[in-house]
Design a protein around this motif. Structure first.
Motif: not given
Length: 311
Positions: A156-173
């Motif tokens: 759902d909108s606003g659940i944090g998809k982009s924020e989760t993706a950003l953390e994954l990027i920070q973790r090397g993905h």
């Protein structure tokens, strides 16, 4: 959906040499991913000539043409030059005959050349053209490369998809696409996702705005396209809902007429969703390689029950 591919785009994508061809010739349209190897046509048989395809000449075609009389060779090549013939391509860096040059220049058709083998070049041509010309649809979500696995994060909108993706990027993905993912079928079982051009390398974080992942994290943090292999659906945690605790509920979701495995992750305060998605990706990979932790647990439970019943 890209209805056409320009010859110039093909040149740039595959690094082809332009032997001859002006701007108008390089602006010709390619409308099909099928490639023609004109063997029968060189003998004069044109009943089933695929004139709207890229014409690929390998060592067999070039060697056969070299044994023809110059006048006959010119006549045959002229017949191959139709109004909708996109281009002639020569593999293995082979020499182009003067008759082919003359005929193509007369009809405004480009002659391109590659140093690689004919079979490899044909594969690269087909793969590129079919990918570009395939019908496209778009889905809402974030596509991330997690341990080499294409994971589409939805919810759902606003659940944090982009924020989760950003953390994954920070973790090397690596990020493929944020918010909107363009998808197309590479074959009956393979779905490819890529970002719309306007959204390449960009991700939107509420409170910050749009950021350029490539600028902030480097070229290794982004990827142009990826096979969609797993869908992770984020949903708000509800204490009244029963959740799968063993991982035995195999779900699929259909995207672009392809069935993709899906797992649902409940989101609540204190859960690190990025780490859970990492583990989900590793667990999915392990299942595809034949190891299923749920099945192992059930086998252990069965053995334990049998041992207790014997005692």
């Amino acid at each position: 959906m890209a209805e056409v591919v320009k010859v110039s785009e093909l040149v740039q994508a595959l690094g082809l040499e332009v032997v001859t061809g002006d701007e108008e010739a390089l602006n010709r349209n390619i409308t099909t991913g099928d490639i023609s190897r004109p063997g029968l046509e060189l003998t004069g048989y044109f009943n089933y000539y695929s004139h709207n395809r890229v014409q690929l000449f390998g060592s067999k075609e070039i060697t056969f043409a070299e044994k023809m009389m110059a006048e006959e060779r010119l006549m045959v090549i002229r017949r191959m030059c139709s109004e909708d013939t996109p281009a002639f391509i020569i593999s293995r860096g082979l020499e182009v005959s003067s008759e082919m040059l003359q005929a193509c220049e007369e009809h405004g058709i480009a002659i391109l050349r590659s140093k690689i083998s004919t079979s490899r070049l044909m594969g690269e041509l087909s793969s590129y053209l079919e990918g570009q010309l395939a019908p496209r649809t778009n889905v809402h979500g974030v596509l991330v490369d997690v341990y080499g696995l294409g994971v589409l994060i939805q919810g759902d909108s606003g659940i944090g998809k982009s924020e989760t993706a950003l953390e994954l990027i920070q973790r090397g993905h690596r990020l493929i696409a944020d918010d909107r993912v363009d998808i197309y079928k590479q074959d009956e079982l393979t779905l490819i996702g890529e970002p719309p051009r306007i959204l390449e390398h960009l991700i939107e974080i509420r409170g910050i705005g749009i950021i350029d992942v490539m600028t902030l994290f480097g070229a290794s943090a982004v990827r142009g396209s990826m096979e969609v292999q797993l869908v992770v659906y984020l949903e708000n945690w509800s204490k009244d809902k029963k959740y799968d605790r063993l991982g035995s509920a195999d779900e699929v979701v259909q995207l672009g007429e392809v069935d993709i495995p899906q797992i649902k992750i409940p989101v609540k305060t204190g859960r690190n969703v990025a780490i859970i998605i990492e583990v989900a990706a590793m667990n999915f990979r392990a299942k595809t390689m034949g190891y299923d932790a749920t099945l192992e647990f059930e086998n252990r439970l069965t053995r334990l029950i049998e041992e207790n019943s014997e005692n």
